[in-house]
Design a protein around this motif. Structure first.
Motif, PDB file in Angstrom:
ATOM      1  N   TYR A 115     -13.804 -66.429 -35.387  1.00  0.00           N
ATOM      2  CA  TYR A 115     -14.864 -65.789 -36.175  1.00  0.00           C
ATOM      3  C   TYR A 115     -15.006 -64.324 -35.736  1.00  0.00           C
ATOM      4  O   TYR A 115     -15.094 -63.415 -36.576  1.00  0.00           O
ATOM      5  CB  TYR A 115     -16.156 -66.571 -35.921  1.00  0.00           C
ATOM      6  CG  TYR A 115     -17.400 -66.066 -36.603  1.00  0.00           C
ATOM      7  CD1 TYR A 115     -17.617 -66.280 -37.962  1.00  0.00           C
ATOM      8  CD2 TYR A 115     -18.389 -65.395 -35.875  1.00  0.00           C
ATOM      9  CE1 TYR A 115     -18.787 -65.840 -38.573  1.00  0.00           C
ATOM     10  CE2 TYR A 115     -19.556 -64.957 -36.478  1.00  0.00           C
ATOM     11  CZ  TYR A 115     -19.752 -65.176 -37.826  1.00  0.00           C
ATOM     12  OH  TYR A 115     -20.912 -64.749 -38.420  1.00  0.00           O
ATOM     13  N   SER A 163     -20.664 -68.685 -40.953  1.00  0.00           N
ATOM     14  CA  SER A 163     -20.681 -69.624 -39.831  1.00  0.00           C
ATOM     15  C   SER A 163     -21.231 -70.999 -40.199  1.00  0.00           C
ATOM     16  O   SER A 163     -20.998 -71.958 -39.460  1.00  0.00           O
ATOM     17  CB  SER A 163     -21.521 -69.037 -38.694  1.00  0.00           C
ATOM     18  OG  SER A 163     -22.865 -68.919 -39.114  1.00  0.00           O
ATOM     19  N   TYR A 172     -27.372 -58.895 -45.679  1.00  0.00           N
ATOM     20  CA  TYR A 172     -26.063 -58.684 -46.301  1.00  0.00           C
ATOM     21  C   TYR A 172     -26.098 -57.443 -47.202  1.00  0.00           C
ATOM     22  O   TYR A 172     -25.256 -57.291 -48.082  1.00  0.00           O
ATOM     23  CB  TYR A 172     -25.629 -59.909 -47.113  1.00  0.00           C
ATOM     24  CG  TYR A 172     -25.342 -61.140 -46.274  1.00  0.00           C
ATOM     25  CD1 TYR A 172     -24.344 -61.125 -45.294  1.00  0.00           C
ATOM     26  CD2 TYR A 172     -26.060 -62.319 -46.466  1.00  0.00           C
ATOM     27  CE1 TYR A 172     -24.079 -62.255 -44.534  1.00  0.00           C
ATOM     28  CE2 TYR A 172     -25.796 -63.453 -45.711  1.00  0.00           C
ATOM     29  CZ  TYR A 172     -24.803 -63.410 -44.746  1.00  0.00           C
ATOM     30  OH  TYR A 172     -24.543 -64.526 -43.994  1.00  0.00           O
ATOM     31  N   ARG A 227     -16.792 -67.392 -48.593  1.00  0.00           N
ATOM     32  CA  ARG A 227     -15.739 -66.944 -47.667  1.00  0.00           C
ATOM     33  C   ARG A 227     -14.808 -68.113 -47.330  1.00  0.00           C
ATOM     34  O   ARG A 227     -14.451 -68.337 -46.168  1.00  0.00           O
ATOM     35  CB  ARG A 227     -16.363 -66.332 -46.398  1.00  0.00           C
ATOM     36  CG  ARG A 227     -17.393 -65.246 -46.714  1.00  0.00           C
ATOM     37  CD  ARG A 227     -17.438 -64.107 -45.720  1.00  0.00           C
ATOM     38  NE  ARG A 227     -17.694 -64.457 -44.355  1.00  0.00           N
ATOM     39  CZ  ARG A 227     -18.903 -64.436 -43.750  1.00  0.00           C
ATOM     40  NH1 ARG A 227     -20.000 -64.089 -44.428  1.00  0.00           N
ATOM     41  NH2 ARG A 227     -19.008 -64.743 -42.473  1.00  0.00           N
ATOM     42  N   HIS A 253     -27.876 -56.805 -38.697  1.00  0.00           N
ATOM     43  CA  HIS A 253     -27.023 -58.005 -38.707  1.00  0.00           C
ATOM     44  C   HIS A 253     -25.593 -57.615 -38.332  1.00  0.00           C
ATOM     45  O   HIS A 253     -24.888 -58.346 -37.656  1.00  0.00           O
ATOM     46  CB  HIS A 253     -27.066 -58.629 -40.114  1.00  0.00           C
ATOM     47  CG  HIS A 253     -26.560 -60.041 -40.197  1.00  0.00           C
ATOM     48  ND1 HIS A 253     -26.290 -60.644 -41.404  1.00  0.00           N
ATOM     49  CD2 HIS A 253     -26.289 -60.964 -39.255  1.00  0.00           C
ATOM     50  CE1 HIS A 253     -25.861 -61.881 -41.185  1.00  0.00           C
ATOM     51  NE2 HIS A 253     -25.854 -62.102 -39.884  1.00  0.00           N
ATOM     52  N   ASP A 294     -29.224 -72.826 -41.033  1.00  0.00           N
ATOM     53  CA  ASP A 294     -28.459 -71.568 -40.932  1.00  0.00           C
ATOM     54  C   ASP A 294     -27.649 -71.293 -42.199  1.00  0.00           C
ATOM     55  O   ASP A 294     -26.723 -70.466 -42.167  1.00  0.00           O
ATOM     56  CB  ASP A 294     -27.541 -71.569 -39.696  1.00  0.00           C
ATOM     57  CG  ASP A 294     -27.088 -70.169 -39.286  1.00  0.00           C
ATOM     58  OD1 ASP A 294     -27.661 -69.187 -39.779  1.00  0.00           O
ATOM     59  OD2 ASP A 294     -26.147 -70.063 -38.483  1.00  0.00           O
TER      60      ASP A 294
END
Ligand code: NIG
Ligand code: FE
Length: 402
Positions: A88, A314, A138, A75, A171, A309
């Protein structure tokens, strides 16, 4: 097979954080049998093999207790928008963010997910990581969530690493359920959880304005626990929506992010024995200003972990060492706190306390050896990797110049 690791300085990362200046470790097959000062080695010990560490520091193999390393695509265009001021949350509300990676991941085969995840996993392993948590999240549809979990297990089978999986179906709200978040949570609880329960080690969710409410997470956690699955939660990342309190009520293994957590949240986590997982790479990459309440966590005795993470939004990257550096520089953690945060407390966040994360008899023989003079160098170097050896279940699996 008895292996002696000798001539090392040892940080045990056990309950007493013992340090041995002239240390040695005895490993029987894949389990630690003895740790201490070399001159106290059991008399008459006959090792089948001796590994000389030439004065290097030895710690438990590192544990990255929060990653999303299985995903497709990237991304970078969103990152460019964020660096020029778009938030975000706004990108997520437009249908980008997590949903953009969902589109790419749904279109990817299991082989492609393994291929794309492999270099990220290898980047972590090169840093002395021997245990990694990997989330789904995802797919947001049963088959793709299952495919992500299979890809995670295949990566584990291919590499010297223990993988702990989390089902993160909650999510984001998939487009098929637009306006029907409660129905989505019900579907996950009644159909997906029973089917995927045997494949996962825990259930995770994202509790946030742009994701799911505390009440929805509460319902999901009730269903997970009824199936015997432990829970963890992404929460208090962009605002305080009451997720920590829900997580604490369910005895969550961990609560992650927590920039907007309060003193009362810290107290609830402490009482529940929940680990607070600090994710400073996400804090940095989102240019967040709100610091997690580290002093409240310390005062109430909340165990602190630190994780990468690793994800395409992010926290684009795959470095636990960078997360350790950022936890020190941005959050003010001490070198001891970051070391425990990627060993003993990270093991606890994965429900592996007593099995991994400390150098004590009975734990799996997972080590990292470091070409450093002082433990203060852990979390000091940024963009430099001083790990020179990794041992997984008693076998040397990495040797590199450092
Ligand atoms: O841990 N906060 C939610 N989930 C991830 C980000 C996922 C993404 O942006 O793709 C996190 O920060
Ligand atoms: Fe995350």
């Amino acid at each position: 097979m008895l292996t002696l690791f000798r001539h090392c300085r040892i940080a045990t990362c056990d309950d007493h954080s013992h340090v041995f200046d002239h240390g040695a470790v005895v490993v029987r097959d894949d389990v630690i049998e003895w740790v201490g000062e070399e001159h106290d080695l059991p008399a008459g010990l006959r090792a089948d093999r001796t590994i000389e560490l030439a004065g290097r520091w030895l710690t438990p193999g590192l544990i990255d207790c929060h990653t999303h390393l299985v995903f497709a695509g990237q991304r970078a265009a969103e990152f460019a928008r964020r660096t020029s001021g778009t938030s975000y949350a706004d990108i997520a509300r437009e249908g980008g963010g997590i949903l953009s990676t969902v589109r790419a991941t749904r279109a990817a085969s299991e082989d492609e997910l393994v291929e794309q995840g492999r270099p990220r996993l290898r980047s972590l392993l090169a840093e002395g990581v021997t245990t990694v948590e990997i989330k789904s999240g995802y797919g947001l549809e049963l088959q793709t969530e299952a495919r992500m979990l299979c890809a995670a297990r295949r990566l584990e089978a291919e590499h010297p690493v223990t993988v702990s999986t989390s089902l993160l179906a909650a999510h984001a709200l998939p487009p098929e359920f637009e306006g029907r978040a409660d129905e989505y949570i019900d579907t996950v609880c009644s159909d997906w959880l029973p089917e995927l329960a045997v494949r996962v080690d825990a259930v995770d969710a994202y509790c946030e304005d742009i994701a799911f409410s505390a009440t929805q997470c509460d319902r999901l956690f009730g269903a997970a626990r009824a199936l015997g699955l432990p829970v963890r939660l992404h929460t208090e990342q962009l605002s305080n929506v009451g997720g920590s309190q829900v997580a604490a009520r369910h005895g969550a293994l961990s609560c992650d992010h927590l920039e907007y957590a309060t003193e009362a949240d810290a107290l609830a986590l402490a009482r529940a024995g929940t680990v607070a997982v600090m994710l400073p790479v996400a804090f940095y990459a989102l240019a967040e200003k709100q610091l997690p309440p580290i002093d409240a966590f310390r005062r109430h005795g909340v165990p602190l972990a630190v994780a990468s993470d690793c994800n395409p939004g992010s926290a684009p990257g795959a470095s636990l060492l960078l997360a350790m550096n950022m936890a020190r520089r941005l959050f003010g953690l001490t070198s001891e706190e970051v070391l425990l945060g990627v060993t003993r407390h990270a093991a606890r966040a994965l429900g592996l306390a007593g099995q991994r994360g400390s150098l004590v008899p009975g734990h799996g023989a997972d080590f990292a050896a470091w070409s450093i003079d002082s433990l203060d160098e852990l979390g000091y170097w940024a963009g430099f990797n001083p790990c020179s050896m990794a041992v997984k279940d008693g076998t040397v699996v990495l040797e590199r110049d450092a």
